[in-house]
Write a protein that holds these residues in place. Sequence first.
Motif: not given
Ligand SMILES: CC(C)(COP(=O)(O)OP(=O)(O)OC[C@H]1O[C@@H](n2cnc3c(N)ncnc32)[C@H](O)[C@@H]1OP(=O)(O)O)[C@@H](O)C(=O)NCCC(=O)NCCS
Length: 165
Positions: A89, A91, A97, A126, A128, A135
Amino acid sequence: MAHIRAMTRNDLGDVSRLLGASWRRTYSPIMGAENTARLSDERHAPDALAAEIDDEDKMSFVVERGDGSIAGYAMAAMDRHGDVMLERLHIEPSEFGGGLAVDLLHAVLAAHAGIPSIALEVIEGNDRAIAFCRKHGFEVVERREAAHGVGGHASLIMRRLLPRA
Ligand SMILES: CC(C)(COP(=O)(O)OP(=O)(O)OC[C@H]1O[C@@H](n2cnc3c(N)ncnc32)[C@H](O)[C@@H]1OP(=O)(O)O)[C@@H](O)C(=O)NCCC(=O)NCCS
């Protein structure tokens, strides 16, 4: 407006690039730049992704923006027991966000209607991604030591139970 659709062969180059950039950005600080680049180049070459499109146990989706560019990608795989793993997954960071990740998750779930749960593996550190998963109802069900994790790094298996239809 962005919309979600099944990935096709026309997307191979875009998705390969998206994955290469996302892995380097996300995992280099955790797994090291060289290790990350090597693993990503092995796994995300267009030929490897093409084989996944042809695999009937795998489903790949992209988010396409109005201008035709690709803003996100997800791939889920079903094993021979019918267990579904959300294998990838990703983005574009400019869209973090914005809700595209959960839209992709919902597309994956809709394509597997009736499954009792969905799982994924996330590398420790990881944060985030782990926050995103929590969530959206995923809970840690297993911790894999480095030797069994991703790229020699410890990982978490997270699972979300799904309501029966
Ligand atoms: C993982 C991913 C798909 C999530 O999509 P996104 O649009 O970033 O997700 P969201 O913003 O809805 O949710 C992320 C949450 O993490 C929080 N967050 C951000 N950085 C953070 C950190 N360092 N520690 C803890 N939480 C964190 C955000 O505040 C958010 O929470 P909130 O909505 O309560 O504010 C995206 O970040 C991504 O593509 N990441 C890179 C690839 C990856 O890691 N893929 C997952 C493999 S399992």
